[in-house]
Design an enzyme around this catalytic site. Sequence first.
Site, PDB file in Angstrom:
ATOM      1  CB  ALA A  74      -0.891  -0.012   1.233  1.00 44.87           C
ATOM      2  N   GLY A 119       0.544  -5.065   0.712  1.00 45.66           N
ATOM      3  CA  GLY A 119      -0.588  -5.205  -0.213  1.00 45.66           C
ATOM      4  C   GLY A 119      -0.212  -5.926  -1.494  1.00 45.66           C
ATOM      5  CD  GLU A 122      -2.405  -7.599   2.659  1.00 46.29           C
ATOM      6  OE1 GLU A 122      -2.019  -6.482   2.268  1.00 46.29           O
ATOM      7  OE2 GLU A 122      -3.076  -7.758   3.683  1.00 46.29           O
ATOM      8  CD  GLU A 142       1.415  -5.420   5.860  1.00 41.22           C
ATOM      9  OE1 GLU A 142       2.186  -6.319   6.270  1.00 41.22           O
ATOM     10  OE2 GLU A 142       0.778  -5.515   4.802  1.00 41.22           O
TER      11      GLU A 142
HETATM   12  N1  COA Z   1       4.569   3.260  -0.763  1.00 39.11           N
HETATM   13  C1  COA Z   1       4.946   4.399  -1.351  1.00 39.11           C
HETATM   14  N2  COA Z   1       6.096   4.532  -2.047  1.00 39.11           N
HETATM   15  C2  COA Z   1       6.885   3.456  -2.119  1.00 39.11           C
HETATM   16  C3  COA Z   1       6.562   2.240  -1.524  1.00 39.11           C
HETATM   17  C4  COA Z   1       5.335   2.161  -0.815  1.00 39.11           C
HETATM   18  N3  COA Z   1       4.902   1.031  -0.243  1.00 39.11           N
HETATM   19  N4  COA Z   1       7.556   1.356  -1.759  1.00 39.11           N
HETATM   20  C5  COA Z   1       8.477   2.015  -2.477  1.00 39.11           C
HETATM   21  N5  COA Z   1       8.071   3.280  -2.698  1.00 39.11           N
HETATM   22  C6  COA Z   1       8.772   4.327  -3.440  1.00 39.11           C
HETATM   23  C7  COA Z   1       9.941   4.879  -2.632  1.00 39.11           C
HETATM   24  O1  COA Z   1       9.495   5.846  -1.706  1.00 39.11           O
HETATM   25  C8  COA Z   1      10.812   5.447  -3.724  1.00 39.11           C
HETATM   26  O2  COA Z   1      10.270   6.668  -4.139  1.00 39.11           O
HETATM   27  P1  COA Z   1      11.288   7.910  -4.458  1.00 39.11           P
HETATM   28  O3  COA Z   1      12.120   7.446  -5.630  1.00 39.11           O
HETATM   29  O4  COA Z   1      10.341   9.022  -4.807  1.00 39.11           O
HETATM   30  O5  COA Z   1      12.094   8.115  -3.220  1.00 39.11           O
HETATM   31  C9  COA Z   1      10.609   4.449  -4.878  1.00 39.11           C
HETATM   32  O6  COA Z   1       9.381   3.778  -4.600  1.00 39.11           O
HETATM   33  C10 COA Z   1      11.705   3.417  -4.961  1.00 39.11           C
HETATM   34  O7  COA Z   1      11.820   2.788  -3.694  1.00 39.11           O
HETATM   35  P2  COA Z   1      13.206   2.687  -2.886  1.00 39.11           P
HETATM   36  O8  COA Z   1      12.873   2.489  -1.444  1.00 39.11           O
HETATM   37  O9  COA Z   1      14.080   3.829  -3.217  1.00 39.11           O
HETATM   38  O10 COA Z   1      13.814   1.357  -3.524  1.00 39.11           O
HETATM   39  P3  COA Z   1      14.818   0.318  -2.837  1.00 39.11           P
HETATM   40  O11 COA Z   1      15.231  -0.617  -3.920  1.00 39.11           O
HETATM   41  O12 COA Z   1      15.861   1.012  -2.053  1.00 39.11           O
HETATM   42  O13 COA Z   1      13.915  -0.494  -1.778  1.00 39.11           O
HETATM   43  C11 COA Z   1      11.953  -1.696  -1.046  1.00 39.11           C
HETATM   44  C12 COA Z   1      12.854  -1.298  -2.224  1.00 39.11           C
HETATM   45  C13 COA Z   1      10.739  -2.419  -1.596  1.00 39.11           C
HETATM   46  C14 COA Z   1      12.728  -2.606  -0.084  1.00 39.11           C
HETATM   47  C15 COA Z   1      11.526  -0.424  -0.272  1.00 39.11           C
HETATM   48  O14 COA Z   1      10.995   0.501  -1.216  1.00 39.11           O
HETATM   49  C16 COA Z   1      10.464  -0.655   0.758  1.00 39.11           C
HETATM   50  O15 COA Z   1      10.769  -1.154   1.840  1.00 39.11           O
HETATM   51  N6  COA Z   1       9.187  -0.270   0.466  1.00 39.11           N
HETATM   52  C17 COA Z   1       8.117  -0.332   1.409  1.00 39.11           C
HETATM   53  C18 COA Z   1       7.626  -1.740   1.603  1.00 39.11           C
HETATM   54  C19 COA Z   1       6.515  -1.769   2.635  1.00 39.11           C
HETATM   55  O16 COA Z   1       6.696  -1.498   3.798  1.00 39.11           O
HETATM   56  N7  COA Z   1       5.315  -2.148   2.176  1.00 39.11           N
HETATM   57  C20 COA Z   1       4.167  -2.320   3.013  1.00 39.11           C
HETATM   58  C21 COA Z   1       3.349  -1.091   3.045  1.00 39.11           C
HETATM   59  S1  COA Z   1       1.941  -1.332   4.088  1.00 39.11           S
END
Ligand code: COA
Length: 268
Positions: A74, A119, A122, A142
Amino acid sequence: MRPIARANVPPMEPVLFERRDAVALLTLNRPQALNALDVATLETLEARIGEVAGDAGARALVLTGEGRAFAAGADIAAMRAFSAAQAGEFSRLGHRAFAALEALAIPTIAAVNGYALGGGCELALACDWIYASARARFGQPEVNLGIVPGFGGTSRLVRRVGVAWAKEIVLAGEPIDAEVALRIGLANRVFAPEELLPAALAAGGAIAAKGPLAVAAAKRVIQHGQDADSRVAHALEQEAFAAAFASEDRAEGMAAFLEKRAPVFKGR
Ligand code: COA
């Protein structure tokens, strides 16, 4: 050089729908945010699922993500300012969209090309089965954000992998790789990244040659039977088995076998 007027740039469609022969292909298309699910993406997904449901030529669905993620969860930036009431509304939207996906009569395959977190995991779980890229990462992170899964993860993950693995994935909040996902039954198969989408489309295409009424009935019986006690589940199967004999497809399928030819199913 004159700058391009912003109004001329069409907004990016968050979920793309195309047909590859008899296979409907939905692609999450917010790669700049790793296909994070915001309200617009979930609403578009729900609308696209409705289009797939109304497409009589679609005999299977493949769902994948553009770029290096399937969906990284999400949208955290969008959720940051949510009140509890807004969060409840968001959760209901996700549940509605994923329930519509789960309720499709045709088989659905998640082709998980990269991160399937929160999400995203999911969403994959709302598909009938999961094919994973060797680069895929699954997780319910989460708790790292101080929240709990909100789009069906707690129940669908338990059913898919059992309560112990579901608890480890949700309560520890750490991602698992494709090989572990395969071992615990979260992913059915793992492919080299470039082979994932062709394999998923081929699996969907192969289903197009089967009797569509039978495929839909078998899917329905499995899903409803899973929610019922075993006596009800067995009764559902008996009814579906008998009902299949009233179809033209059943007569064609058996005749084709005995006449040593390929069947031509009409979905009647
Ligand atoms: N919501 C909003 N934006 C997200 C996102 C999310 N769940 N996951 C990634 N993004 C965005 C980042 O903010 C970043 O945006 P930016 O370029 O404007 O800064 C872009 O996507 C790339 O992500 P980034 O974190 O820079 O890539 P990474 O390769 O370093 O890491 C992940 C990848 C997936 C490990 C990391 O993005 C992450 O942990 N995301 C969240 C996962 C999460 O907690 N999901 C559950 C949500 S309830």
